[in-house]
Motif scaffolding. Structure first.
Motif, PDB file in Angstrom:
ATOM      1  N   UNK A 164       0.811  -1.225   0.000  1.00  0.00           N
ATOM      2  CA  UNK A 164       0.000   0.000   0.000  1.00  0.00           C
ATOM      3  C   UNK A 164       0.844   1.276   0.000  1.00  0.00           C
ATOM      4  N   UNK A 165       2.149   1.160   0.219  1.00  0.00           N
ATOM      5  CA  UNK A 165       3.011   2.343   0.126  1.00  0.00           C
ATOM      6  C   UNK A 165       2.952   2.966  -1.262  1.00  0.00           C
ATOM      7  N   UNK A 166       2.574   2.167  -2.240  1.00  0.00           N
ATOM      8  CA  UNK A 166       2.547   2.657  -3.617  1.00  0.00           C
ATOM      9  C   UNK A 166       1.339   3.540  -3.912  1.00  0.00           C
ATOM     10  N   UNK A 167       0.483   3.728  -2.906  1.00  0.00           N
ATOM     11  CA  UNK A 167      -0.582   4.718  -3.025  1.00  0.00           C
ATOM     12  C   UNK A 167       0.028   6.113  -3.165  1.00  0.00           C
ATOM     13  N   UNK A 168       1.248   6.261  -2.629  1.00  0.00           N
ATOM     14  CA  UNK A 168       1.963   7.537  -2.723  1.00  0.00           C
ATOM     15  C   UNK A 168       3.348   7.310  -3.330  1.00  0.00           C
ATOM     16  N   UNK A 169       3.369   6.524  -4.400  1.00  0.00           N
ATOM     17  CA  UNK A 169       4.630   6.213  -5.083  1.00  0.00           C
ATOM     18  C   UNK A 169       5.261   7.493  -5.649  1.00  0.00           C
ATOM     19  N   UNK A 215      -4.912  13.090   2.174  1.00  0.00           N
ATOM     20  CA  UNK A 215      -3.833  13.130   3.163  1.00  0.00           C
ATOM     21  C   UNK A 215      -2.702  12.159   2.857  1.00  0.00           C
ATOM     22  N   UNK A 216      -3.025  11.089   2.161  1.00  0.00           N
ATOM     23  CA  UNK A 216      -2.031  10.043   1.899  1.00  0.00           C
ATOM     24  C   UNK A 216      -1.128  10.349   0.707  1.00  0.00           C
ATOM     25  N   UNK A 217      -1.663  11.081  -0.275  1.00  0.00           N
ATOM     26  CA  UNK A 217      -0.946  11.288  -1.533  1.00  0.00           C
ATOM     27  C   UNK A 217      -0.406  12.709  -1.651  1.00  0.00           C
ATOM     28  N   UNK A 218       0.820  12.828  -2.116  1.00  0.00           N
ATOM     29  CA  UNK A 218       1.481  14.125  -2.223  1.00  0.00           C
ATOM     30  C   UNK A 218       1.540  14.672  -3.647  1.00  0.00           C
ATOM     31  N   UNK A 219       0.643  14.214  -4.496  1.00  0.00           N
ATOM     32  CA  UNK A 219       0.662  14.639  -5.891  1.00  0.00           C
ATOM     33  C   UNK A 219       0.020  16.013  -6.063  1.00  0.00           C
TER      34      UNK A 219
END
Length: 213
Positions: A111-116, A152-156
């Motif tokens: 699930x770390x790849x939610x914010x790859x 909150x999880x993704x920095x895109x």
């Protein structure tokens, strides 16, 4: 067929993927060679065509590939985002036959790849969650909770997050009838009805119409 001739056939831009899928399913030696090339060959036309072959073959006959779980799981940390995509996809295919519950060990890493670091890999991650919650219903609640935290999880960039939500809606649609608190999904979908992403806005409206909301 020699290793070199096999590689050249696979690398051909006009390669018949479906023909190779049948060969890989029925010939263990070819199967092992294609997996080897997928994991080790640096030529994109080789490893990406091998990916197409193994992805389709592992969807059709996942049991044939389960013994290679650790090899595919190792790709999740690969420096090349294409290889991370490969790992995400094939592991998702193999969850259908995960009798040893190996995915439970891999879940946090997966699930770390939610914010790859690569947005397209995050898209690949979300798209593969549909297979995971289909094959492993015990993860539905956790996956829904995760996806609803996209802001909150993704920095895109915001426009990328809005686009990613179109894939998220598809996963939520898969989970909707099986989740206890449907209202949290409904609230999220309604909030996307005016998304700046035309694709996400369309998906949200289709979801609401489909479920008569």
């Amino acid at each position: 067929m020699t290793e070199s001739s096999l590689i050249e056939r696979v690398a051909n831009k006009n390669v018949n993927i479906y023909e190779f899928v049948e060969v890989v399913i029925n010939d263990e030696n070819i199967r092992e060679e294609i997996i080897k090339q997928l994991l080790t060959n640096n030529r994109i036309m080789v490893y990406y065509h091998c990916y197409y072959i193994i992805s389709k073959a592992s969807e059709e006959k996942p049991k044939l590939f389960y013994k290679y779980w650790d090899d595919f799981a190792s790709l999740l940390n690969h420096k090349n985002s294409y290889h991370r995509d490969i790992g995400l996809t094939i592991i998702a295919n193999l969850t259908k036959v995960d009798e040893k519950d190996l995915f439970s060990i891999l879940y946090e890493q997966y699930i770390k790849h939610f914010n790859d670091t690569k947005f397209m890999t995050a898209q690949c991650f979300v798209q593969n969650l549909k297979k995971i919650i289909k094959h492993k219903s015990e993860y539905i609640e956790r996956v829904v909770e995760l996806l609803l935290e996209v802001e909150n999880r993704c920095n895109y960039l915001q426009k990328q997050k809005e686009l990613l939500k179109s894939d998220i809606i598809e996963v939520l649609d898969e989970a909707y009838q099986q989740i206890k608190h449907q209202n949290i999904i409904e609230e999220f979908i309604r909030s996307q009805s005016n998304s700046i992403s035309p694709k996400t806005k369309k998906k949200a409206k289709e979801f609401l119409k489909k479920h008569k909301l």
